[in-house]
Design an enzyme around this catalytic site. Structure first.
Site, PDB file in Angstrom:
ATOM      1  CB  ALA A 204      -0.968  -0.016   1.183  1.00 55.63           C
ATOM      2  CG  LEU A 205       4.502   0.421  -1.936  1.00 53.87           C
ATOM      3  CD1 LEU A 205       5.479   0.149  -3.072  1.00 53.87           C
ATOM      4  CD2 LEU A 205       5.186   0.223  -0.582  1.00 53.87           C
TER       5      LEU A 205
ATOM      6  CG  HIS B 154       6.152   2.889   1.523  1.00 53.88           C
ATOM      7  ND1 HIS B 154       4.792   3.050   1.518  1.00 53.88           N
ATOM      8  CD2 HIS B 154       6.440   2.120   2.601  1.00 53.88           C
ATOM      9  CE1 HIS B 154       4.269   2.390   2.548  1.00 53.88           C
ATOM     10  NE2 HIS B 154       5.248   1.825   3.222  1.00 53.88           N
TER      11      HIS B 154
ATOM     12  N   GLY C 184      11.512   4.302   8.158  1.00 52.25           N
ATOM     13  CA  GLY C 184      10.967   5.636   8.395  1.00 52.25           C
ATOM     14  C   GLY C 184      10.907   5.993   9.869  1.00 52.25           C
TER      15      GLY C 184
ATOM     16  CG  ASP D  77       6.233   2.838  11.549  1.00 54.38           C
ATOM     17  OD1 ASP D  77       5.170   2.738  12.160  1.00 54.38           O
ATOM     18  OD2 ASP D  77       6.293   2.916  10.310  1.00 54.38           O
TER      19      ASP D  77
ATOM     20  NE  ARG E  61      -1.691   0.576  10.950  1.00 53.71           N
ATOM     21  CZ  ARG E  61      -2.230  -0.581  11.330  1.00 53.71           C
ATOM     22  NH1 ARG E  61      -3.530  -0.701  11.387  1.00 53.71           N
ATOM     23  NH2 ARG E  61      -1.461  -1.589  11.661  1.00 53.71           N
TER      24      ARG E  61
END
Ligand code: PAF
Length: 282
Positions: free
Chosen positions: A32-33, A37, A148, A151, A188
């Protein structure tokens, strides 16, 4: 760009590159780039000669089966995005069976760092992350891996993992990429309705307000309490909102450089996380 689904095929390619003295970089993802990303892929520029992006929605890092089921997926669109960069040599997209064949029984645990913040309300999550990332490092043979800062706790855990286990990979941290209204890019976010997507901008705005208040001298406890009230009034369920030392992730009360504000909050049924550093002392 090669699309590779098995360890055997990946090993063959990586073996050739290694024999030719190439430097391999990896960007581990769950697909789900988005532009966040892409920033990870770009961060490898000038550091490696070969780039692998992995896409694997890792079941063992989801403590909630519904969250795993609802996690956004779309490998074809992802592959098109990666191919369009002209930078990616391999998209590695193993199946669950390939990653966790029958009889798979191991877990990698980074103790201490995994029990706070997201580890507190997602038990076992970071064991799942550390396990799959260890496997991806072994499978890709990468010398550089980009992660990243969105996170941030995951980044700290992976740094600890490679240091503790002598894994020969350099961890490259990459700054959070944000939408124009400040919302941190996340796969998300796709699950937010248009109305909730608009509301979600309150999350970074409230963090910025809390940081500004602390940096202007408001005691951190009061600034955090105000921030929680603002978020709750804006429809969020706040799981945690904490000031922590960014090296150790231990709680701190002083808003000074080296401290970072961490939040996890749910809007609708979408759990969002964010973090921001304290840049100046009060
Ligand atoms: O950050 C993610 O997307 C995942 O946690 C990771 C690092 C790819 C492991 O599954």
């Amino acid at each position: 760009m090669h699309i590779v689904q098995t360890r055997k095929d990946l090993r063959a390619l990586v073996g050739q590159w290694r024999d030719a003295g190439e430097t391999i970089g990896v960007v581990p993802t769950m697909g789900a780039l988005h532009d966040g990303h892409m920033a990870l892929v770009k961060a490898l520029d000038g550091r490696v000669t070969r780039r692998i992006v992995t896409i694997f929605v890792n079941p063992i890092q989801f403590n909630n089966p519904k969250d795993f089921q609802l996690y956004p997926r779309g490998v074809e669109a992802d592959a098109a995005l990666l191919a369009a960069t002209g930078k990616v040599d391999v998209l590695y997209n193993p199946s669950e069976q390939e990653m966790y064949p029958p009889g798979f029984a191991s877990r990698v645990m980074v103790s201490g760092l995994d029990s706070m913040l997201c580890g507190g309300d997602r038990p076992g999550h970071f064991d799942g992350v550390a396990t799959v990332v260890s496997k991806l490092f072994n499978q890709t043979g990468a010398q550089v891996a980009a992660f990243g800062e969105k996170d941030y706790q995951q980044l700290c855990i992976i740094r600890r993992l490679v240091s503790d286990m002598d894994i020969p990979v350099d961890i490259l941290p990459v700054a959070t990429v944000r939408e124009a209204d400040g919302l941190a890019l996340s796969s998300r976010n796709r699950r937010l309705s248009p109305a909730l997507r608009q509301q979600a901008a309150l999350l970074p705005a409230a963090l910025n307000t809390a940081l500004a208040a602390m940096q202007a001298g408001q005691p951190s406890a009061a600034a955090l309490a105000d921030c929680t009230t603002t978020l709750q009034a804006g429809g969020f369920t706040v799981h945690y909102l904490e000031l922590r030392a960014q090296q150790t992730l231990q709680p701190v009360t002083q808003a000074e450089p080296g401290a970072r504000l961490f939040v996890a909050a749910t809007l609708g049924d979408v759990r969002l996380i964010d973090n921001m550093p304290v840049l100046v002392s009060a």
